[in-house]
Design a protein around this motif. Structure first.
Motif, PDB file in Angstrom:
ATOM      1  N   VAL A 208     -17.529 -26.135  21.957  1.00 31.70           N
ATOM      2  CA  VAL A 208     -17.625 -25.909  20.514  1.00 31.70           C
ATOM      3  C   VAL A 208     -18.038 -27.215  19.843  1.00 31.70           C
ATOM      4  N   VAL A 209     -19.254 -27.267  19.319  1.00 31.17           N
ATOM      5  CA  VAL A 209     -19.758 -28.498  18.707  1.00 31.17           C
ATOM      6  C   VAL A 209     -19.779 -28.414  17.175  1.00 31.17           C
ATOM      7  N   ARG A 210     -19.619 -27.229  16.627  1.00 24.84           N
ATOM      8  CA  ARG A 210     -19.434 -27.062  15.184  1.00 24.84           C
ATOM      9  C   ARG A 210     -18.388 -25.993  14.959  1.00 24.84           C
ATOM     10  N   TYR A 211     -17.523 -26.247  13.971  1.00 22.64           N
ATOM     11  CA  TYR A 211     -16.363 -25.381  13.761  1.00 22.64           C
ATOM     12  C   TYR A 211     -15.949 -25.490  12.302  1.00 22.64           C
ATOM     13  N   GLY A 212     -15.428 -24.412  11.740  1.00 21.64           N
ATOM     14  CA  GLY A 212     -14.935 -24.452  10.371  1.00 21.64           C
ATOM     15  C   GLY A 212     -15.887 -23.804   9.393  1.00 21.64           C
ATOM     16  N   TRP A 213     -15.719 -24.175   8.136  1.00 22.89           N
ATOM     17  CA  TRP A 213     -16.417 -23.505   7.044  1.00 22.89           C
ATOM     18  C   TRP A 213     -17.752 -24.161   6.733  1.00 22.89           C
ATOM     19  N   VAL A 214     -18.772 -23.323   6.438  1.00 22.56           N
ATOM     20  CA  VAL A 214     -20.036 -23.776   5.905  1.00 22.56           C
ATOM     21  C   VAL A 214     -20.417 -22.774   4.812  1.00 22.56           C
ATOM     22  N   THR A 215     -21.047 -23.255   3.747  1.00 25.05           N
ATOM     23  CA  THR A 215     -21.233 -22.441   2.545  1.00 25.05           C
ATOM     24  C   THR A 215     -21.848 -21.075   2.825  1.00 25.05           C
ATOM     25  N   LEU A 216     -22.984 -21.032   3.499  1.00 24.49           N
ATOM     26  CA  LEU A 216     -23.653 -19.746   3.707  1.00 24.49           C
ATOM     27  C   LEU A 216     -23.046 -18.952   4.862  1.00 24.49           C
ATOM     28  N   GLY A 217     -22.681 -19.625   5.921  1.00 20.78           N
ATOM     29  CA  GLY A 217     -22.203 -18.926   7.118  1.00 20.78           C
ATOM     30  C   GLY A 217     -20.730 -18.613   7.143  1.00 20.78           C
ATOM     31  N   GLY A 218     -19.969 -19.140   6.169  1.00 24.25           N
ATOM     32  CA  GLY A 218     -18.520 -18.911   6.179  1.00 24.25           C
ATOM     33  C   GLY A 218     -17.879 -19.577   7.373  1.00 24.25           C
ATOM     34  N   THR A 263     -17.318 -13.511   5.631  1.00 20.92           N
ATOM     35  CA  THR A 263     -17.084 -14.750   4.904  1.00 20.92           C
ATOM     36  C   THR A 263     -18.384 -15.504   4.677  1.00 20.92           C
ATOM     37  N   GLY A 264     -18.416 -16.260   3.575  1.00 18.20           N
ATOM     38  CA  GLY A 264     -19.574 -17.091   3.287  1.00 18.20           C
ATOM     39  C   GLY A 264     -20.114 -16.895   1.893  1.00 18.20           C
ATOM     40  N   GLU A 265     -21.153 -17.674   1.584  1.00 18.61           N
ATOM     41  CA  GLU A 265     -21.804 -17.694   0.273  1.00 18.61           C
ATOM     42  C   GLU A 265     -20.843 -18.148  -0.822  1.00 18.61           C
ATOM     43  N   GLY A 266     -20.184 -19.268  -0.575  1.00 12.54           N
ATOM     44  CA  GLY A 266     -19.283 -19.826  -1.574  1.00 12.54           C
ATOM     45  C   GLY A 266     -18.342 -20.832  -0.954  1.00 12.54           C
ATOM     46  N   PRO A 267     -17.342 -21.281  -1.741  1.00  7.45           N
ATOM     47  CA  PRO A 267     -16.346 -22.216  -1.208  1.00  7.45           C
ATOM     48  C   PRO A 267     -15.466 -21.543  -0.173  1.00  7.45           C
ATOM     49  N   GLU A 268     -14.696 -22.358   0.559  1.00 10.56           N
ATOM     50  CA  GLU A 268     -13.890 -21.822   1.661  1.00 10.56           C
ATOM     51  C   GLU A 268     -13.034 -20.645   1.223  1.00 10.56           C
ATOM     52  N   ARG A 269     -12.996 -19.650   2.100  1.00 11.30           N
ATOM     53  CA  ARG A 269     -12.273 -18.386   1.957  1.00 11.30           C
ATOM     54  C   ARG A 269     -13.011 -17.353   1.114  1.00 11.30           C
TER      55      ARG A 269
END
Length: 305
Positions: A208-218, A263-269
C-alpha cells in the motif's frame, strides 16, 4: 496588401492550432495486426497516446464483420456477431447497441480510412486481444490465450470482487468526461456499481503506497505490485478499510482491502454525491493511466475465496 498579409497570418495560425488538436501519432512501421492467425493487410497500425490505432474496415472485415460509412454524419457503423457499434470521426463518443460508450482516442481519417483504437474496438466486439508490444493479436474464436503477452494479463490475479459479491455489469469508461466544481477531467479507470459495503480484495500481492482521503476519490488505496513493480492498482470511493490495511502494509493476493462506498468530492467523510461503486484504475511507472477494462474482463473468471 497589409490586410491580405494579416488575413494570411490568421489562417496560418488557425491551421497550426487545428493541427495541434490532432492526435500525435508515431510511425506505423514496426507494428502489425493479426486476426485469427492471419496478418491484416491495409491495417495501417500506428501508436497514438498509448493506443495502437488500426484502420477499422480491414480489421472488421478480417473479423468477419461488415461496416457502413455515413458521409453525412461522418460516422461508421460496424455489424458484428449481432452487435452494432457506431463510431464518429473526431469524436470520443460512440454507441454500441444504443448505449453511449467512450473511445479512449477519437477515431480520425487517415488516407480515407477511419482508424480507431484496435484493442478497444476488437474487445468491444467480443474478441480476445493480446498485444506483444509490436503486434496486436485478435482471436474471434475463443477465450484469451493461456499465455497472454501483457504482464498484467495474469491468470493468477483476482477480480477485485470476491465470489458471491454482487455488482452490476460494467463497461469501458476510460476517458469519459467527469465534472467537479466547474472543471472537466477525463476518467482514468473503470467504474463498477455495487451496494455499499460490498467487499473488495487485492488483485495480487503488493504494498500500500497511498492510503487515506483524497478530495475526488474519497477513501482510496494505491497498491504497488510485487511481481510488476512498474504498475499500481488504484481503488477509490471506499466506504471503509478492512482491518490491517494502512500505509506501507503488505497485502496478499485475494486479501480483503475494504468495502464499496460513495465517498469523495469534498472534505473528509463527504459521501453521497454519486452512486456507490468501485473506481478501479491502473497506472504505470510514470503515473500514466492505462485502460483497466480489458484486464478486469480477463480476471473476472478468477475470484478469491
Amino acid at each position: 496588401m497589409r490586410r491580405h498579409a494579416a488575413k494570411f497570418l490568421v489562417l496560418i495560425l488557425a491551421l497550426s492550432w487545428f493541427s495541434a488538436l490532432r492526435p500525435q501519432q508515431a510511425q506505423a512501421s514496426g507494428y502489425a495486426v493479426v486476426v485469427n492467425g492471419v496478418a491484416v493487410q491495409g491495417a495501417m497500425p500506428a501508436m497514438v497516446n498509448g493506443n495502437l490505432m488500426v484502420a477499422v474496415r480491414p480489421l472488421i472485415t478480417a473479423m468477419g464483420g461488415v461496416v457502413s460509412w455515413n458521409s453525412t454524419e461522418r460516422s461508421l457503423t460496424i455489424f458484428q456477431n449481432g452487435s452494432q457499434l457506431t463510431l464518429y470521426e473526431n469524436s470520443n463518443t460512440a454507441f454500441q447497441n444504443g448505449e453511449r460508450i467512450w473511445s479512449p482516442v477519437a477515431p480520425y481519417l487517415n488516407d480515407d480510412h477511419l482508424v480507431a483504437p484496435g484493442w478497444w474496438l476488437a474487445s468491444r466486439l467480443g474478441a480476445s486481444v493480446e498485444f506483444t508490444g509490436a503486434t496486436l493479436i485478435v482471436n474471434t474464436g475463443g477465450p484469451l490465450s493461456a499465455t497472454p503477452k501483457h504482464p498484467l494479463m495474469n491468470q493468477n490475479y483476482y477480480f477485485p470482487f470476491p465470489k458471491g459479491a454482487k455488482y452490476d455489469p460494467y463497461f469501458d469508461t476510460m476517458g469519459a468526461p467527469r465534472y467537479y466544481e466547474g472543471n472537466v477531467t477525463r476518467h482514468e479507470g473503470t467504474d463498477i456499481l455495487a451496494a455499499k459495503g460490498t467487499p473488495l480484495v487485492a488483485v495480487t500481492a503488493g504494498t500500500v503506497v497511498r492510503y487515506g482521503w483524497v478530495t475526488l476519490g474519497g477513501y482510496r488505496l494505491t497498491i504497488q505490485l510485487d511481481d510488476q513493480p512498474g504498475y499500481r492498482f488504484y481503488y477509490a470511493h471506499l466506504d471503509r478499510y478492512a482491518s490491517g490495511i494502512y500505509l506501507g502494509a503488505h497485502v496478499k493476493a485475494g486479501q480483503l482491502l475494504g468495502y464499496v462506498g460513495n465517498t469523495g468530492e469534498g472534505p473528509e467523510r463527504t459521501e453521497g454525491h454519486f452512486v456507490t461503486h468501485l473506481h478501479f484504475g491502473i497506472y504505470n511507472a510514470d503515473g500514466t493511466a492505462i485502460d483497466s477494462y480489458p484486464f478486469l474482463q480477463f480476471w473476472e473468471s478468477h475470484k478469491a475465496w
